[in-house]
Design an enzyme around this catalytic site. Structure first.
Site, PDB file in Angstrom:
ATOM      1  N   CYS A  30      39.638  32.742  45.836  1.00 39.72           N
ATOM      2  CA  CYS A  30      39.562  33.934  46.681  1.00 39.72           C
ATOM      3  C   CYS A  30      38.285  34.726  46.442  1.00 39.72           C
ATOM      4  O   CYS A  30      37.727  35.308  47.378  1.00 39.72           O
ATOM      5  CB  CYS A  30      40.788  34.820  46.489  1.00 39.72           C
ATOM      6  SG  CYS A  30      41.123  35.293  44.770  1.00 39.72           S
ATOM      7  N   HIS A  83      43.632  38.802  42.510  1.00 40.56           N
ATOM      8  CA  HIS A  83      43.418  38.445  43.906  1.00 40.56           C
ATOM      9  C   HIS A  83      42.211  39.238  44.390  1.00 40.56           C
ATOM     10  O   HIS A  83      41.842  40.258  43.798  1.00 40.56           O
ATOM     11  CB  HIS A  83      44.659  38.764  44.747  1.00 40.56           C
ATOM     12  CG  HIS A  83      44.609  38.204  46.137  1.00 40.56           C
ATOM     13  ND1 HIS A  83      44.205  36.916  46.407  1.00 40.56           N
ATOM     14  CD2 HIS A  83      44.906  38.763  47.352  1.00 40.56           C
ATOM     15  CE1 HIS A  83      44.256  36.699  47.711  1.00 40.56           C
ATOM     16  NE2 HIS A  83      44.672  37.810  48.302  1.00 40.56           N
ATOM     17  N   ASP A  99      42.304  39.570  54.215  1.00 38.06           N
ATOM     18  CA  ASP A  99      42.917  38.743  53.171  1.00 38.06           C
ATOM     19  C   ASP A  99      43.181  37.367  53.771  1.00 38.06           C
ATOM     20  O   ASP A  99      44.041  37.214  54.640  1.00 38.06           O
ATOM     21  CB  ASP A  99      44.218  39.387  52.686  1.00 38.06           C
ATOM     22  CG  ASP A  99      44.902  38.581  51.592  1.00 38.06           C
ATOM     23  OD1 ASP A  99      44.392  37.505  51.214  1.00 38.06           O
ATOM     24  OD2 ASP A  99      45.966  39.029  51.113  1.00 38.06           O
TER      25      ASP A  99
END
EC number: 3.5.1.122
Length: 207
Positions: A30, A83, A99
């Protein structure tokens, strides 16, 4: 959440990114997905880069619940060690979260994302409460580096296939990912917030 304000704002908002399925994406990377998204925004002058931020989410125990993630269908959260999302604070006064791992809209109005994906610290044991390191996109592009060593097991095998493009590095570093994951405000770049502080700073509503 009051009325349909986030929905109305989203209807007039032009995304800063290509559609989700056209974004650079590698599962479990990510931090690089968001770096590539920052790079895209920089190269396509639709919005000033200074309106955009990389947001690392973690805590001291590296155990953070996030709801509405593709990795966990249904109503339960995923417990990530960290994250990363992109935050766009648009000049129109509405903020949006990008996201690539959520089942929520892409991009998603900030207040909708917070309510559905983060919920409230009041319902979460203190050891799981999230902190947020917010870094300006230009600083993230300039300073982030990863040799992807965190994605190898003790035998040197990849836990998840790495991106096909070269590792991201700077003139000063080949690996500083931990400085971004750290929620020690004395370390790394950007500013560190609790969830209430993060919402107060970037929400378009008065929580």
């Amino acid at each position: 959440m009051e009325g349909d304000a986030p929905v109305a704002a989203a209807a007039h908002y032009q995304p800063a990114s290509p559609p989700r399925d056209a974004c650079v994406y590698n599962s479990c990377y990510c931090e690089e997905n968001i770096w590539k998204l920052c790079e895209y925004i920089k190269n396509h002058d639709q919005y000033p880069l200074e309106e955009c931020y990389a947001v690392f989410i973690s805590n001291e125990r590296k155990m953070i619940p996030i709801w509405k993630q593709q990795a966990r269908p249904g109503d339960g959260p995923v417990i990530w060690d960290y994250h990363v999302v992109l935050l766009h604070v648009s000049s129109g006064g509405q903020s949006f979260i990008y996201d690539l791992d959520t089942v929520l809209p892409f991009p998603c109005p900030f207040d909708t994302y917070v309510e559905d994906a983060f919920k409230s610290d009041e319902d979460i044991h203190p050891q799981f409460r999230r902190k947020f390191r917010v870094i300006r996109a230009d600083s993230y592009l300039k300073n982030f580096a990863s040799d992807r060593s965190h994605m190898k097991d003790s035998s040197g095998n990849w836990r998840e296939p790495p991106p096909s493009y070269p590792c991201i590095e700077t003139g000063d570093s080949k690996m500083n990912l931990n400085d971004f994951i750290s929620m020690d405000p004395e370390v790394g770049w950007g500013a560190v917030y609790s969830l209430p502080e993060f919402v107060h700073r970037f929400s378009s509503q008065n929580y």
